[in-house]
Design an enzyme around this catalytic site. Sequence first.
Site, PDB file in Angstrom:
ATOM      1  N   ASP A   1      -7.135  -1.052   0.488  1.00 51.49           N
ATOM      2  CA  ASP A   1      -6.405  -1.092   1.753  1.00 51.49           C
ATOM      3  C   ASP A   1      -5.596   0.180   1.979  1.00 51.49           C
ATOM      4  O   ASP A   1      -5.444   0.638   3.119  1.00 51.49           O
ATOM      5  CB  ASP A   1      -5.475  -2.307   1.782  1.00 51.49           C
ATOM      6  CG  ASP A   1      -6.227  -3.600   2.046  1.00 51.49           C
ATOM      7  OD1 ASP A   1      -7.422  -3.529   2.396  1.00 51.49           O
ATOM      8  OD2 ASP A   1      -5.623  -4.686   1.905  1.00 51.49           O
ATOM      9  N   GLY A   2      -5.071   0.778   0.904  1.00 51.14           N
ATOM     10  CA  GLY A   2      -4.278   1.990   1.050  1.00 51.14           C
ATOM     11  C   GLY A   2      -5.088   3.137   1.642  1.00 51.14           C
ATOM     12  O   GLY A   2      -4.583   3.895   2.482  1.00 51.14           O
TER      13      GLY A   2
ATOM     14  N   ASN B   1       0.973  -1.198   8.617  1.00 54.12           N
ATOM     15  CA  ASN B   1       1.410  -2.494   8.081  1.00 54.12           C
ATOM     16  C   ASN B   1       2.837  -2.860   8.461  1.00 54.12           C
ATOM     17  O   ASN B   1       3.060  -3.884   9.108  1.00 54.12           O
ATOM     18  CB  ASN B   1       1.290  -2.513   6.549  1.00 54.12           C
ATOM     19  CG  ASN B   1      -0.107  -2.824   6.076  1.00 54.12           C
ATOM     20  OD1 ASN B   1      -0.964  -3.226   6.855  1.00 54.12           O
ATOM     21  ND2 ASN B   1      -0.349  -2.630   4.791  1.00 54.12           N
TER      22      ASN B   1
ATOM     23  N   ASP C   1      17.595  -8.468   0.154  1.00 54.16           N
ATOM     24  CA  ASP C   1      17.045  -7.237  -0.409  1.00 54.16           C
ATOM     25  C   ASP C   1      16.602  -6.286   0.689  1.00 54.16           C
ATOM     26  O   ASP C   1      16.412  -5.098   0.444  1.00 54.16           O
ATOM     27  CB  ASP C   1      15.857  -7.549  -1.325  1.00 54.16           C
ATOM     28  CG  ASP C   1      16.299  -8.045  -2.692  1.00 54.16           C
ATOM     29  OD1 ASP C   1      17.518  -8.165  -2.926  1.00 54.16           O
ATOM     30  OD2 ASP C   1      15.412  -8.310  -3.535  1.00 54.16           O
TER      31      ASP C   1
ATOM     32  N   THR D   1      -0.602  -9.753   5.852  1.00 56.69           N
ATOM     33  CA  THR D   1      -1.156 -10.136   4.545  1.00 56.69           C
ATOM     34  C   THR D   1      -0.788  -9.131   3.453  1.00 56.69           C
ATOM     35  O   THR D   1      -1.339  -9.197   2.356  1.00 56.69           O
ATOM     36  CB  THR D   1      -2.689 -10.266   4.633  1.00 56.69           C
ATOM     37  OG1 THR D   1      -3.232  -9.078   5.233  1.00 56.69           O
ATOM     38  CG2 THR D   1      -3.086 -11.476   5.472  1.00 56.69           C
TER      39      THR D   1
ATOM     40  N   TYR E   1       2.904  -6.701   2.316  1.00 57.55           N
ATOM     41  CA  TYR E   1       4.247  -6.957   1.794  1.00 57.55           C
ATOM     42  C   TYR E   1       4.853  -8.205   2.444  1.00 57.55           C
ATOM     43  O   TYR E   1       5.538  -8.999   1.801  1.00 57.55           O
ATOM     44  CB  TYR E   1       5.115  -5.726   2.062  1.00 57.55           C
ATOM     45  CG  TYR E   1       6.452  -5.685   1.342  1.00 57.55           C
ATOM     46  CD1 TYR E   1       6.891  -6.708   0.506  1.00 57.55           C
ATOM     47  CD2 TYR E   1       7.277  -4.578   1.498  1.00 57.55           C
ATOM     48  CE1 TYR E   1       8.109  -6.637  -0.136  1.00 57.55           C
ATOM     49  CE2 TYR E   1       8.506  -4.495   0.856  1.00 57.55           C
ATOM     50  CZ  TYR E   1       8.916  -5.541   0.046  1.00 57.55           C
ATOM     51  OH  TYR E   1      10.129  -5.475  -0.588  1.00 57.55           O
ATOM     52  N   ASN E   2       4.586  -8.385   3.723  1.00 53.75           N
ATOM     53  CA  ASN E   2       5.096  -9.556   4.438  1.00 53.75           C
ATOM     54  C   ASN E   2       4.710 -10.855   3.752  1.00 53.75           C
ATOM     55  O   ASN E   2       5.517 -11.775   3.623  1.00 53.75           O
ATOM     56  CB  ASN E   2       4.568  -9.536   5.875  1.00 53.75           C
ATOM     57  CG  ASN E   2       4.894 -10.810   6.634  1.00 53.75           C
ATOM     58  OD1 ASN E   2       6.028 -11.041   7.035  1.00 53.75           O
ATOM     59  ND2 ASN E   2       3.882 -11.643   6.837  1.00 53.75           N
ATOM     60  N   LEU E   3       3.472 -10.943   3.311  1.00 54.16           N
ATOM     61  CA  LEU E   3       3.006 -12.149   2.632  1.00 54.16           C
ATOM     62  C   LEU E   3       3.752 -12.351   1.311  1.00 54.16           C
ATOM     63  O   LEU E   3       4.169 -13.470   0.981  1.00 54.16           O
ATOM     64  CB  LEU E   3       1.502 -12.052   2.379  1.00 54.16           C
ATOM     65  CG  LEU E   3       0.849 -13.234   1.661  1.00 54.16           C
ATOM     66  CD1 LEU E   3       0.979 -14.512   2.479  1.00 54.16           C
ATOM     67  CD2 LEU E   3      -0.622 -12.938   1.392  1.00 54.16           C
ATOM     68  N   SER E   4       3.962 -11.278   0.566  1.00 54.16           N
ATOM     69  CA  SER E   4       4.694 -11.373  -0.694  1.00 54.16           C
ATOM     70  C   SER E   4       6.143 -11.800  -0.477  1.00 54.16           C
ATOM     71  O   SER E   4       6.750 -12.411  -1.354  1.00 54.16           O
ATOM     72  CB  SER E   4       4.665 -10.020  -1.417  1.00 54.16           C
ATOM     73  OG  SER E   4       3.345  -9.646  -1.742  1.00 54.16           O
TER      74      SER E   4
END
Length: 274
Positions: free
Chosen positions: A56-57, A130, A160, A171, A173-176
């Site tokens: 993805d990156g 993202n 944080d 899907t 960082y938001n998902l994490s």
Amino acid sequence: MDNIVILFDEKKEPGQETANEIGRYLADAVRSVSIVSDVSEIVKKGADIVLVLGGDGTVIQAAKKVAGMHLPILGINFGTLGFLTEVERPRLHQALDELLKGNYEIETRMALTCEIHQQDDSRTVGPVINEFVVCKRDFGHMVTTSVYVDDTYVDTYAADGILVSTPTGSTAYNLSAQGPIVAPNMEALIITPICPHSLSKKPLIVSSTCTIRLKIDRTKAAYDDDASIRGDGILLGEATTGDEFIIRKADETFDMIHVGEVNFYDKMRVKLGV
């Protein structure tokens, strides 16, 4: 379809080997095939379609480079999770055949920009694919951030950090951070507190026409909060109490190619194990 550029990630094996294989496979069907490892070379090659070999990156790097150019990207997964990559390696030749036949769809997706307003600096950064994140600078400390939508106060979060995501980034960082999954072709902005110091602080989805303003406040009256601003994981600068960040939908969009019968929901079930 005349010109195809293949972008491969030198850190992923066997990236160049597979890029060469794809080049040979397509050579007789299109006018030109170019193989590059530097994202800045994409535009110079005059591509009609970009094939991205990586995770993805790598797709995000390519999408940023061609945003606003209506140059569609087909991602081939050489990473791990791979939500932005459309094709898994076992389906590679099948996907290429469908591409050559014109049996594909192009999905246009939104990106974000951010105005950074600090005492000694005002600038606009983006687009990002993202998310933007305003987060604590040091481990063990929180950052307190007030959130406004279209200049209407929403809430103040001791956490944080605060994350503002696109549907494509839902899907990531938001998902994490326990944010909601949003279909990537939607037009929306997702505001997600990261590890908030309150069980009542929940994510919020607003229209893509909205403007989101994040203002760093004080967690304790005795000192300023130290924070950072990041876009798609890249550090954009340091921040402190009083700094503001205005996030909105970018003028530029980017195009992703969808090939075959596997849709976003199929991918979600497989990759997230739901």
